[in-house]
Design a protein around this motif. Sequence first.
Motif, short mmCIF file in Angstrom:
data_model
loop_
_atom_site.label_atom_id
_atom_site.label_comp_id
_atom_site.label_asym_id
_atom_site.label_seq_id
_atom_site.Cartn_x
_atom_site.Cartn_y
_atom_site.Cartn_z
N TYR A 191 -37.61 32.31 -63.83
CA TYR A 191 -37.68 31.07 -63.06
C TYR A 191 -36.79 29.98 -63.64
O TYR A 191 -36.40 29.06 -62.92
CB TYR A 191 -39.12 30.58 -63.00
N THR A 192 -36.47 30.07 -64.92
CA THR A 192 -35.63 29.04 -65.53
C THR A 192 -34.20 29.10 -65.01
O THR A 192 -33.44 28.15 -65.20
CB THR A 192 -35.61 29.17 -67.06
N MET A 193 -33.83 30.21 -64.35
CA MET A 193 -32.50 30.34 -63.77
C MET A 193 -32.54 30.29 -62.24
O MET A 193 -31.60 30.71 -61.57
CB MET A 193 -31.86 31.66 -64.24
N MET A 194 -33.63 29.78 -61.70
CA MET A 194 -33.83 29.78 -60.25
C MET A 194 -33.79 28.35 -59.72
O MET A 194 -34.27 27.41 -60.36
CB MET A 194 -35.18 30.42 -59.92
N ALA A 195 -33.22 28.17 -58.54
CA ALA A 195 -33.26 26.86 -57.88
C ALA A 195 -34.69 26.57 -57.45
O ALA A 195 -35.43 27.48 -57.06
CB ALA A 195 -32.33 26.85 -56.68
N ALA A 196 -35.09 25.33 -57.52
CA ALA A 196 -36.46 24.96 -57.16
C ALA A 196 -36.84 25.39 -55.74
O ALA A 196 -37.96 25.87 -55.53
CB ALA A 196 -36.66 23.45 -57.34
N PRO A 197 -35.96 25.25 -54.73
CA PRO A 197 -36.35 25.68 -53.39
C PRO A 197 -36.69 27.17 -53.29
O PRO A 197 -37.55 27.57 -52.50
CB PRO A 197 -35.11 25.35 -52.53
N ALA A 198 -36.03 28.01 -54.09
CA ALA A 198 -36.33 29.44 -54.07
C ALA A 198 -37.73 29.71 -54.59
O ALA A 198 -38.48 30.53 -54.04
CB ALA A 198 -35.30 30.21 -54.89
N ALA A 199 -38.12 29.01 -55.66
CA ALA A 199 -39.47 29.17 -56.20
C ALA A 199 -40.50 28.60 -55.24
O ALA A 199 -41.59 29.16 -55.06
CB ALA A 199 -39.56 28.48 -57.57
N PHE A 200 -40.17 27.49 -54.61
CA PHE A 200 -41.08 26.88 -53.64
C PHE A 200 -41.29 27.81 -52.44
O PHE A 200 -42.39 27.91 -51.89
CB PHE A 200 -40.52 25.54 -53.16
N GLU A 201 -40.24 28.50 -52.03
CA GLU A 201 -40.33 29.46 -50.93
C GLU A 201 -41.35 30.55 -51.24
O GLU A 201 -42.13 30.95 -50.37
CB GLU A 201 -38.96 30.08 -50.66
N MET A 202 -41.35 31.03 -52.47
CA MET A 202 -42.30 32.07 -52.87
C MET A 202 -43.72 31.56 -52.78
O MET A 202 -44.62 32.27 -52.31
CB MET A 202 -41.96 32.55 -54.27
#
Length: 218
Positions: A191-202
């Motif tokens: 997650y430290t290499m992920m854009a916030a919207p991608a994590a929010f989508e999950m």
Amino acid sequence: MKRSITIGAIIASSLGAAAFAHSGATGVVLERMNGMSAMKKVMGELAPMMRGEVPYDAAAAQKGAETIMAHAGGGMVKHFPEEAIPATSYATPALWERWDDFSDLADLLESQAFGLAMAIPNGLTAPQPPSPPHDMEAMNNMADIASMTDAVAQPSQDLTVAQLMGVEPTADAHTSATVLPEERESSSLDYTMMAAPAAFEMVSQTCAACHSQFRRGS
């Protein structure tokens, strides 16, 4: 991406009607409704932020992720004791009939909310991975290791694409542990290499999956 993030806004609006039922709810039902309302408020606030429609506020997003964590996992399942379902509750009987599925989704939501908190400092864009080393000696060592690996084990040319991907057992496979999607995800995602919207989508998709299976009126 925008279509998936919209799920969060849809969830937020669909939960809004539950507020009108709170006046008739008491005890544990009221407590879980309050928890769902808190998450609904977070999803409604973060959805436009993750779409880039309002200024990105990392501090507010972090607080929202913490709210979801607090009401997911064990904080969620403890508010669903097996009991007669009162008229004010939006829970369906399937929740208790498939308790393990519900509990797994609650735990997954908690894990993904934690991941969201880790991704939030990245903002709307994923960070670039570090550049590979250009040191000639290091590159030669990597080439030597690769050649040794190729010499030790090469995949059989008889394997199917599915077997090479690990989604279909090979002919000489004996036993393998069953790995749930959520376990595979938590062990492989950074997650430290992920854009916030991608994590929010999950997070949004897990909420939607839970609502579609265990909530009346979804």
